[in-house]
Design a protein around this motif. Structure first.
Motif, PDB file in Angstrom:
ATOM      1  N   LEU A   3       0.542  -1.415  -0.079  1.00 46.91           N
ATOM      2  CA  LEU A   3      -0.604   0.081  -0.241  1.00 46.91           C
ATOM      3  C   LEU A   3       1.090   1.644   0.196  1.00 46.91           C
ATOM      4  N   THR A   4       2.127   1.040   0.725  1.00 44.05           N
ATOM      5  CA  THR A   4       2.435   2.479   0.686  1.00 44.05           C
ATOM      6  C   THR A   4       3.480   2.657  -0.170  1.00 44.05           C
ATOM      7  N   ALA A   5       3.896   1.280  -1.180  1.00 48.42           N
ATOM      8  CA  ALA A   5       4.281   1.840  -2.287  1.00 48.42           C
ATOM      9  C   ALA A   5       3.626   1.824  -3.672  1.00 48.42           C
ATOM     10  N   ALA A  40       2.895   6.074  -2.764  1.00 53.84           N
ATOM     11  CA  ALA A  40       4.272   6.532  -3.559  1.00 53.84           C
ATOM     12  C   ALA A  40       4.623   6.679  -4.781  1.00 53.84           C
ATOM     13  N   LEU A  41       3.493   5.345  -5.614  1.00 50.26           N
ATOM     14  CA  LEU A  41       3.839   5.968  -7.300  1.00 50.26           C
ATOM     15  C   LEU A  41       2.801   6.556  -7.798  1.00 50.26           C
ATOM     16  N   HIS A  42       1.127   6.689  -7.330  1.00 51.50           N
ATOM     17  CA  HIS A  42       0.573   6.930  -7.137  1.00 51.50           C
ATOM     18  C   HIS A  42       1.071   8.643  -7.060  1.00 51.50           C
ATOM     19  N   ARG A  43       1.804   9.318  -5.955  1.00 52.07           N
ATOM     20  CA  ARG A  43       1.700  10.216  -6.164  1.00 52.07           C
ATOM     21  C   ARG A  43       3.203  10.714  -6.962  1.00 52.07           C
ATOM     22  N   ARG A  44       3.665   9.638  -7.799  1.00 52.01           N
ATOM     23  CA  ARG A  44       4.516  10.309  -8.720  1.00 52.01           C
ATOM     24  C   ARG A  44       3.563  10.257 -10.251  1.00 52.01           C
ATOM     25  N   ILE A  47       5.750  11.678   1.714  1.00 55.79           N
ATOM     26  CA  ILE A  47       4.822  11.009   0.319  1.00 55.79           C
ATOM     27  C   ILE A  47       4.184  11.807   0.572  1.00 55.79           C
ATOM     28  N   GLY A  48       3.824  12.481   2.393  1.00 55.10           N
ATOM     29  CA  GLY A  48       1.860  13.378   2.460  1.00 55.10           C
ATOM     30  C   GLY A  48       1.583  12.067   3.507  1.00 55.10           C
ATOM     31  N   ILE A  49       2.497  11.733   3.982  1.00 60.94           N
ATOM     32  CA  ILE A  49       1.334  10.868   4.766  1.00 60.94           C
ATOM     33  C   ILE A  49       1.686  10.845   6.614  1.00 60.94           C
ATOM     34  N   ASP A  50       0.788  11.393   7.636  1.00 59.74           N
ATOM     35  CA  ASP A  50       0.953  11.972   8.387  1.00 59.74           C
ATOM     36  C   ASP A  50       0.722  10.549   9.466  1.00 59.74           C
ATOM     37  N   ALA A  51       1.782   9.553   9.047  1.00 60.24           N
ATOM     38  CA  ALA A  51       0.210   8.987  10.315  1.00 60.24           C
ATOM     39  C   ALA A  51       0.291   8.820  11.670  1.00 60.24           C
ATOM     40  N   ALA A  52       0.696   9.486  12.368  1.00 62.72           N
ATOM     41  CA  ALA A  52      -0.297  10.120  14.248  1.00 62.72           C
ATOM     42  C   ALA A  52      -1.308  10.542  13.831  1.00 62.72           C
ATOM     43  N   HIS A  53      -1.318  11.840  12.225  1.00 64.36           N
ATOM     44  CA  HIS A  53      -3.015  12.389  12.553  1.00 64.36           C
ATOM     45  C   HIS A  53      -4.303  11.132  11.802  1.00 64.36           C
ATOM     46  N   ALA A  54      -3.174  10.072  11.238  1.00 65.83           N
ATOM     47  CA  ALA A  54      -4.485   9.862  10.315  1.00 65.83           C
ATOM     48  C   ALA A  54      -4.696   8.501  11.195  1.00 65.83           C
ATOM     49  N   VAL A  55      -3.972   8.041  12.442  1.00 68.59           N
ATOM     50  CA  VAL A  55      -4.425   6.419  13.165  1.00 68.59           C
ATOM     51  C   VAL A  55      -3.974   6.938  14.635  1.00 68.59           C
ATOM     52  N   GLY A  56      -4.025   7.984  14.966  1.00 68.40           N
ATOM     53  CA  GLY A  56      -3.563   8.440  16.298  1.00 68.40           C
ATOM     54  C   GLY A  56      -2.256   8.055  17.339  1.00 68.40           C
ATOM     55  N   ALA A  80      -6.026   2.839   6.454  1.00 68.58           N
ATOM     56  CA  ALA A  80      -5.698   4.223   6.427  1.00 68.58           C
ATOM     57  C   ALA A  80      -4.642   4.533   5.468  1.00 68.58           C
ATOM     58  N   LEU A  81      -3.925   3.559   5.393  1.00 64.21           N
ATOM     59  CA  LEU A  81      -2.841   3.930   4.289  1.00 64.21           C
ATOM     60  C   LEU A  81      -4.312   3.102   2.687  1.00 64.21           C
ATOM     61  N   ALA A  82      -5.069   2.640   2.492  1.00 63.65           N
ATOM     62  CA  ALA A  82      -6.243   2.300   1.742  1.00 63.65           C
ATOM     63  C   ALA A  82      -6.987   3.358   1.095  1.00 63.65           C
ATOM     64  N   ALA A  83      -7.266   4.605   2.125  1.00 60.81           N
ATOM     65  CA  ALA A  83      -7.539   5.613   2.088  1.00 60.81           C
ATOM     66  C   ALA A  83      -7.777   6.301   1.398  1.00 60.81           C
ATOM     67  N   ALA A  84      -5.500   6.214   1.388  1.00 63.20           N
ATOM     68  CA  ALA A  84      -5.003   7.820   0.570  1.00 63.20           C
ATOM     69  C   ALA A  84      -4.805   7.228  -0.957  1.00 63.20           C
ATOM     70  N   LEU A  85      -6.077   5.861  -1.232  1.00 68.09           N
ATOM     71  CA  LEU A  85      -5.381   5.420  -2.815  1.00 68.09           C
ATOM     72  C   LEU A  85      -7.002   5.799  -2.903  1.00 68.09           C
ATOM     73  N   PRO A  86      -7.145   6.271  -4.548  1.00 70.07           N
ATOM     74  CA  PRO A  86      -8.131   5.510  -5.360  1.00 70.07           C
ATOM     75  C   PRO A  86      -9.076   5.097  -5.421  1.00 70.07           C
ATOM     76  N   PRO A  87     -10.540   4.633  -4.757  1.00 65.90           N
ATOM     77  CA  PRO A  87     -11.236   3.483  -4.463  1.00 65.90           C
ATOM     78  C   PRO A  87     -10.974   2.326  -5.163  1.00 65.90           C
ATOM     79  N   GLU A  88     -10.366   2.760  -6.687  1.00 68.95           N
ATOM     80  CA  GLU A  88     -10.520   1.793  -8.002  1.00 68.95           C
ATOM     81  C   GLU A  88      -8.963   1.132  -8.303  1.00 68.95           C
TER      82      GLU A  88
END
Length: 393
Positions: free
Chosen positions: A16-18, A21-25, A58-67, A111-119
Motif C-alpha cells: 500500500l505504501t508503494a 508513493a507511485l500514485h503521487r509520482r 509522501i504526505g502521510i502523517d501517520a500520527a494524524h491518520a491513526v492517532g 488509513a493507507l488504503a484510504a489514501a488511494l483512489p477506490p478503484e
C-alpha cells in the motif's frame, strides 16, 4: 505520453505504501490483493522515527491518520520486574525529531488504503504468475484479464511466490527457533505508562500501548517449529502468569478473548540475502525482499522505507524520458536498499538470540552488561536505525 502502469502484488503495509508513493509520482497503480477485503494480519505495529519520516515524504502523517499515544518510557525488564534499561521517549523525540508510536495494524492499513483512489485496489484478485520475459511484465490473475505493466512491485509477503519463481536457487526461509503469540486487549483501568519487553529464560513478553488506548501484547518462546497448544490463552498463562505486574492482569484480559483472537506464528527470516531486490521490471519490497525477525521492530518500517525509496528512484509516471529508465532505476533501488536491509536482518537475528538466552549464568552476565550501559549510549546505538532513512540524491 500515457501514464506508466504499475501493478502491486499484495495490499499489506509495504504494498500500500508503494502504491501511494507511485500514485503521487503520477503512475497509474493497480493493487492486486487475493483476500476479499483489506487483509488484517498481525495485531499491532510499531512505527519508529525512520518509518514516520519516510511516510512524511509522501504526505502521510501517520500520527494524524491513526492517532498517537506515546508512552512515557520504553525499556527492558527482567521477569521479576526489575528494569534493565529504560529510556524516556522525550529524549528519543529530541534526538530523532519524533517519538516512536504504536498503532493497530488494521488502522494503519485502512488509513493507507484510504489514501488511494477506490478503484486502485482489486480485492479477491489472486496473482498466479508474472511473465517478465518480453521486457514488459504481464501479470496473470486467477479470475480476471491479464494486466500489462511497466513495473511490478512484489509485496507478496514472507512466503513470496514471486521470490521463489525468480530466485529458485535461494535457500528461502530460516526458522529462528521461536514461536510468537500476538493479541490486543482493552484494559483502560491498568493505566500502563511504559512500553516494555521482559526477558526470561528463553521467553519474552512485550507490552505496548496503542494509539486507540488498547494494549498490544506479544510473547515468544523457544520451541520446535510447529508446536501448538490446544488453547493459546492457557499456554500464555502457564508460561507468563507468575511474571511481574501488570502481566498477570493483562493475561486475565487475554483469558476473556476468543482463542482465535490470539495469533501464533513461528518466526522466520530469510536464510540469506537475495542476490538483488529486482529482476527486470519486478521489484521486491518488505518481507518478500528481506524477511527479518521482529526483534528490532523494523520489519514494517523497512517495508515503508523500501516503498518510498523505490518510488523516489523511478521516473515520474507522466514523464517523457522513456520507459527504458525503469530498469536502471531498479538497479539503483537494489543498490540503495539491499545492504541496509540485510544488515538489519542479521542484527535482528542476533538481538533475538541475546533476548532468548536460557543459560542462567550467561543470562545474568547479559543483564549486568545491559544495566551497566549508560542510557545515552544505549540510545546512541539506535542512531543507524532511526536516522538511517535517506532518499538517494
Amino acid at each position: 505520453m500515457p501514464e506508466r502502469q504499475a501493478v502491486v502484488v499484495g495490499a499489506g503495509i509495504g504494498g500500500l505504501t508503494a502504491a501511494i508513493a507511485l500514485h503521487r509520482r503520477g503512475w497509474h497503480v493497480t493493487v492486486c490483493e487475493r483476500a476479499p477485503e483489506l487483509p488484517i494480519t498481525g495485531a499491532g505495529i510499531g512505527l519508529a522515527p525512520n518509518a514516520l519520516r519516510a511516510l512524511g515524504t509522501i504526505g502521510i502523517d501517520a500520527a494524524h491518520a491513526v492517532g498517537s499515544a506515546v508512552p512515557a518510557t520504553m525499556g527492558l525488564r527482567r521477569s521479576d520486574g526489575r528494569w534493565l534499561t529504560r529510556t524516556d521517549t522525550a529524549d528519543m523525540a529530541a534526538r530523532y525529531g519524533v517519538p516512536p508510536i504504536a498503532v493497530p495494524r488494521s488502522a494503519l492499513t485502512a488509513a493507507l488504503a484510504a489514501a488511494l483512489p477506490p478503484e486502485a485496489i482489486r480485492y479477491g484478485t489472486a496473482v498466479t504468475a508474472v511473465d517478465d520475459a518480453a521486457g514488459r511484465p504481464t501479470v496473470r490473475t486467477a479470475d480476471g484479464p491479464d494486466l500489462s505493466a511497466d513495473l511490478v512491485v512484489a509485496a507478496d509477503g514472507i512466503h513470496s511466490p514471486l521470490r521463489r519463481v525468480y530466485f529458485p536457487a535461494h535457500p528461502g526461509l530460516h526458522y529462528i527457533g521461536e514461536t510468537a503469540w500476538r493479541t490486543i486487549v482493552d484494559a483502560p483501568d491498568l493505566r500502563i505508562p511504559a512500553m516494555s519487553e521482559t526477558w526470561g529464560r528463553g521467553e519474552r513478553f512485550g507490552v505496548t500501548p496503542l494509539s486507540d488506548g488498547r494494549y498490544y501484547l506479544y510473547a515468544t518462546a523457544i520451541v520446535p517449529v510447529g508446536t501448538r497448544s490446544a488453547d493459546p490463552r492457557a499456554e500464555l498463562r502457564r508460561r507468563f502468569g507468575s511474571w511481574h505486574d501488570p502481566i498477570p492482569a493483562l493475561l486475565d484480559r487475554v483469558g476473556r478473548l476468543d482463542p482465535a483472537d490470539v495469533l501464533q506464528n513461528d518466526l522466520h527470516d530469510l536464510a540469506a540475502p537475495l542476490p538483488r531486490l529486482h529482476h527486470g521490471r519486478i521489484a521486491w519490497v518488505g518481507d518478500a525482499a528481506h524477511a527479518m525477525a521482529p526483534n528490532l521492530g523494523q520489519g514494517g518500517c523497512q517495508a515503508i522505507e523500501d516503498a518510498v525509496v523505490l518510488a523516489h528512484l523511478l521516473p515520474a509516471g507522466d514523464g517523457d524520458d522513456g520507459s527504458d529508465s525503469v530498469p536502471a532505476a531498479l538497479v539503483a533501488y537494489t543498490a540503495a536498499r539491499r545492504d541496509r536491509t540485510d544488515a538489519l536482518r542479521v542484527r535482528a537475528r542476533r538481538a533475538g538470540r541475546l533476548g532468548s538466552l536460557r543459560n542462567p549464568l550467561v543470562a545474568a552476565a547479559r543483564d549486568l552488561a545491559i544495566r551497566a550501559t549508560p542510557a545515552r549510549l544505549a540510545l546512541r546505538g539506535m542512531d543507524d536505525l532511526f536516522n538511517g532513512f535517506r532518499l538517494p540524491g
